[in-house]
Design an enzyme around this catalytic site. Structure first.
Site, PDB file in Angstrom:
ATOM      1  N   CYS A 113      34.770  41.735  49.040  1.00  0.00           N
ATOM      2  CA  CYS A 113      35.475  41.693  47.760  1.00  0.00           C
ATOM      3  C   CYS A 113      35.085  40.431  46.987  1.00  0.00           C
ATOM      4  CB  CYS A 113      36.978  41.694  48.023  1.00  0.00           C
ATOM      5  SG  CYS A 113      37.963  41.716  46.519  1.00  0.00           S
ATOM      6  N   HIS A 161      38.572  51.160  47.315  1.00  0.00           N
ATOM      7  CA  HIS A 161      38.696  49.700  47.300  1.00  0.00           C
ATOM      8  C   HIS A 161      39.223  49.229  45.936  1.00  0.00           C
ATOM      9  CE1 HIS A 161      37.100  45.518  48.344  1.00  0.00           C
ATOM     10  NE2 HIS A 161      37.429  45.421  47.066  1.00  0.00           N
ATOM     11  N   GLU A 162      38.619  49.754  44.858  1.00  0.00           N
ATOM     12  CA  GLU A 162      39.034  49.321  43.514  1.00  0.00           C
ATOM     13  C   GLU A 162      40.422  49.865  43.171  1.00  0.00           C
ATOM     14  OE1 GLU A 162      37.344  46.993  42.486  1.00  0.00           O
ATOM     15  OE2 GLU A 162      35.567  47.343  43.703  1.00  0.00           O
ATOM     16  N   HIS A 165      43.123  47.678  44.439  1.00  0.00           N
ATOM     17  CA  HIS A 165      43.365  46.478  43.619  1.00  0.00           C
ATOM     18  C   HIS A 165      44.465  46.730  42.587  1.00  0.00           C
ATOM     19  CE1 HIS A 165      40.578  43.343  44.761  1.00  0.00           C
ATOM     20  NE2 HIS A 165      39.552  44.176  44.768  1.00  0.00           N
TER      21      HIS A 165
HETATM   22 ZN   LIG Z   1      37.781  43.835  45.711  1.00  0.00          ZN
END
Ligand SMILES: [Zn+2]
Length: 182
Positions: A113, A161-162, A165
């Site tokens: 990240c 993953h995004e 966030h």
């Molecule tokens: Zn990230």
């Protein structure tokens, strides 16, 4: 968007944003904040500038994805590199939802990240996700993303993953020991 958000996005047209880091206490709080949807109509000019600057930031950091909260904008927007498409275009994902996932998960190898410098680890992910979102043209897209192999396509993992966030979740929250056999 708020006046503060507009000021941050509008502070420059062509330079990358500063990427927030978990090493910074104030940044960490923002990275842990749940994001809100953008108003596709009212936020349009700032949204396109946000996307342009996110792209610059991602390129400068050599990432394959970046989410708005990583630059201090707590809105449901991120970019992903479409490894599953020819030429690997970078696409903006706006107000996304994950609408269907399989029962099984995999352990993805060496997640990383931009907001957690110099750290990598294996993360628990779904092998595919059915998603809905708006693209940068404002079109509503529904599709199934797959690919979770470091050795080939891992588009489904980049999306997850995004997407995490936007909910204040980092890959270090879902570490696993054993990567999948590919
Ligand atoms: Zn990230």
């Amino acid at each position: 968007m708020t006046q503060n958000e507009k000021a941050l996005i509008g502070s420059s047209t062509v330079v990358p944003f500063r990427v927030l880091s978990v090493a910074n206490k104030q940044d960490s709080l923002i990275l842990r904040t749940k994001c809100k949807d953008v108003d596709m109509a009212a936020d349009a000019p700032y949204l396109s500038l946000l996307i342009e600057r996110l792209k610059l930031t991602m390129d400068a950091e050599s990432g394959v994805g970046i989410a708005a909260p990583q630059v201090g904008i707590s809105r449901n927007v991120f970019l992903i590199t479409r490894i599953d498409k020819p030429e690997h275009p970078v696409e903006a994902i706006i107000n996304p939802k994950i609408v269907l996932v399989p029962e099984n998960t995999i352990c993805f190898e060496r997640d990383g990240c931009l907001s957690i410098p110099d750290v990598s680890g294996n993360s628990v992910r779904y092998p595919w996700v059915e998603v809905e979102y708006f693209n940068s043209k404002g079109e509503k897209i529904k599709e199934t993303l797959s690919g979770y192999s470091r050795k080939g396509d891992f588009t489904a993992v980049i999306f997850q993953h995004e997407f995490d966030h936007l909910n204040g979740v980092l890959f270090t929250d879902k570490l696993c020991d054993k990567p999948v056999n590919e």
